[in-house]
Write a protein that holds these residues in place. Structure first.
Motif, PDB file in Angstrom:
ATOM      1  N   ILE A  74     -11.232 -10.103  12.049  1.00 13.33           N
ATOM      2  CA  ILE A  74      -9.777 -10.243  11.975  1.00 13.33           C
ATOM      3  C   ILE A  74      -9.158 -10.071  13.362  1.00 13.33           C
ATOM      4  CG2 ILE A  74      -7.666  -9.174  11.069  1.00 13.33           C
ATOM      5  CD1 ILE A  74      -9.366  -8.575   8.504  1.00 13.33           C
TER       6      ILE A  74
ATOM      7  N   SER B  67       2.274  -5.805   2.206  1.00 14.33           N
ATOM      8  CA  SER B  67       0.878  -5.403   2.374  1.00 14.33           C
ATOM      9  C   SER B  67      -0.028  -6.018   1.309  1.00 14.33           C
ATOM     10  CB  SER B  67       0.743  -3.884   2.357  1.00 14.33           C
ATOM     11  OG  SER B  67       1.041  -3.368   1.085  1.00 14.33           O
TER      12      SER B  67
ATOM     13  N   LYS C 149       0.112 -14.509  10.533  1.00 14.86           N
ATOM     14  CA  LYS C 149       1.180 -13.723   9.916  1.00 14.86           C
ATOM     15  C   LYS C 149       0.829 -12.245   9.789  1.00 14.86           C
ATOM     16  CE  LYS C 149       4.004 -17.128   9.168  1.00 14.86           C
ATOM     17  NZ  LYS C 149       5.296 -17.200   9.805  1.00 14.86           N
ATOM     18  N   ILE C 150      -0.378 -11.858  10.197  1.00 12.19           N
ATOM     19  CA  ILE C 150      -0.789 -10.452  10.117  1.00 12.19           C
ATOM     20  C   ILE C 150      -0.115  -9.670  11.243  1.00 12.19           C
ATOM     21  CG2 ILE C 150      -2.712  -8.826  10.297  1.00 12.19           C
ATOM     22  CD1 ILE C 150      -4.505 -10.971   9.026  1.00 12.19           C
ATOM     23  N   GLN C 151       0.585  -8.603  10.876  1.00 14.08           N
ATOM     24  CA  GLN C 151       1.242  -7.747  11.853  1.00 14.08           C
ATOM     25  C   GLN C 151       0.411  -6.512  12.178  1.00 14.08           C
ATOM     26  OE1 GLN C 151       4.962  -7.241   9.689  1.00 14.08           O
ATOM     27  NE2 GLN C 151       5.974  -8.571  11.179  1.00 14.08           N
TER      28      GLN C 151
ATOM     29  N   TRP D 263      -3.309  -4.057  10.502  1.00 13.41           N
ATOM     30  CA  TRP D 263      -4.312  -3.872   9.457  1.00 13.41           C
ATOM     31  C   TRP D 263      -4.988  -2.533   9.625  1.00 13.41           C
ATOM     32  CZ3 TRP D 263      -5.137  -6.850  13.694  1.00 13.41           C
ATOM     33  CH2 TRP D 263      -6.300  -6.661  14.424  1.00 13.41           C
TER      34      TRP D 263
ATOM     35  N   ARG E  88      -7.714 -18.344   8.221  1.00 11.04           N
ATOM     36  CA  ARG E  88      -6.967 -17.595   7.215  1.00 11.04           C
ATOM     37  C   ARG E  88      -7.901 -16.904   6.228  1.00 11.04           C
ATOM     38  NH1 ARG E  88      -5.201 -22.787   3.589  1.00 11.04           N
ATOM     39  NH2 ARG E  88      -7.005 -24.005   4.179  1.00 11.04           N
TER      40      ARG E  88
ATOM     41  N   LEU F 280      -3.891  -5.070   4.884  1.00 14.05           N
ATOM     42  CA  LEU F 280      -3.284  -5.964   5.865  1.00 14.05           C
ATOM     43  C   LEU F 280      -1.785  -6.017   5.611  1.00 14.05           C
ATOM     44  CD1 LEU F 280      -5.902  -8.445   4.774  1.00 14.05           C
ATOM     45  CD2 LEU F 280      -5.791  -7.900   7.196  1.00 14.05           C
ATOM     46  N   TRP F 281      -0.987  -6.039   6.675  1.00 17.08           N
ATOM     47  CA  TRP F 281       0.453  -6.175   6.547  1.00 17.08           C
ATOM     48  C   TRP F 281       0.851  -7.537   7.094  1.00 17.08           C
ATOM     49  CZ3 TRP F 281      -1.934  -1.579   7.343  1.00 17.08           C
ATOM     50  CH2 TRP F 281      -1.583  -0.537   6.488  1.00 17.08           C
ATOM     51  N   PHE F 282       1.449  -8.351   6.217  1.00 14.62           N
ATOM     52  CA  PHE F 282       1.840  -9.712   6.551  1.00 14.62           C
ATOM     53  C   PHE F 282       3.350  -9.823   6.686  1.00 14.62           C
ATOM     54  CE2 PHE F 282      -2.302 -10.331   4.702  1.00 14.62           C
ATOM     55  CZ  PHE F 282      -2.834 -11.411   5.394  1.00 14.62           C
TER      56      PHE F 282
ATOM     57  N   TYR G  94      -3.948 -15.784   9.342  1.00 12.41           N
ATOM     58  CA  TYR G  94      -4.108 -14.690  10.301  1.00 12.41           C
ATOM     59  C   TYR G  94      -2.883 -14.548  11.192  1.00 12.41           C
ATOM     60  CZ  TYR G  94      -9.097 -14.680   9.110  1.00 12.41           C
ATOM     61  OH  TYR G  94     -10.288 -14.612   8.459  1.00 12.41           O
TER      62      TYR G  94
ATOM     63  N   VAL H 112      -6.426 -12.426  15.345  1.00 15.60           N
ATOM     64  CA  VAL H 112      -5.059 -11.910  15.365  1.00 15.60           C
ATOM     65  C   VAL H 112      -4.625 -11.504  16.772  1.00 15.60           C
ATOM     66  CG1 VAL H 112      -3.542 -10.067  14.531  1.00 15.60           C
ATOM     67  CG2 VAL H 112      -5.136 -11.167  12.960  1.00 15.60           C
TER      68      VAL H 112
END
Length: 124
Positions: free
Chosen positions: A119, A101, A74-76, A78, A51, A94-96, A72, A123
């Motif tokens: 990342i 963001s 939850k990252i959709q 970046w 994370r 980053l978009w979670f 990581y 991811v």
């Protein structure tokens, strides 16, 4: 929670993970390791193999601290923006899932491409 929308709070420079590792060590799980660390005058961000941990030092004495853990998983998506000739700063956005963001600004000497690759490893 840290206001990640205010990018000016985070003008991060690379730092030695050993310098701030003891602050986040109590939050880390068994076998979690720090990959890289970046800091401002007071605040810092640690990238582990699980994370991102953002630490906001508060108050005059700095004893009060806000820790935000961004997994990581939850990252959709970046995005990275490298430093240029006139704009010397780099950015990571980053978009979670469930959070929205998060934007971090790095000083030009930060290796933002390597950070993006790190990342991607966790991811993808």
């Amino acid at each position: 929670m840290i206001d990640f929308k205010n990018g000016s709070v985070f003008k991060l420079s690379p730092c030695d993970p050993g310098e701030i590792g003891s602050t986040v060590a109590p939050l880390m799980i068994q076998n979690e390791r720090i990959i890289s660390a970046f800091k401002t005058v007071r605040d810092f961000v640690v990238f582990t193999d699980k994370r991102i941990i953002a630490v906001n030092i508060q108050g005059i004495t700095g004893r009060k601290r806000d820790f935000s853990s961004l997994p990581y998983g939850k990252i959709q998506a970046w995005s990275v923006e490298t430093a240029g000739s006139f704009d010397r700063d780099a950015e990571l956005e980053l978009w979670f899932s469930g959070l929205g963001s998060v934007r971090l600004e790095f000083k030009g000497d930060s290796d933002i491409i390597r950070l993006s690759q790190t990342i991607a490893v966790y991811v993808l």
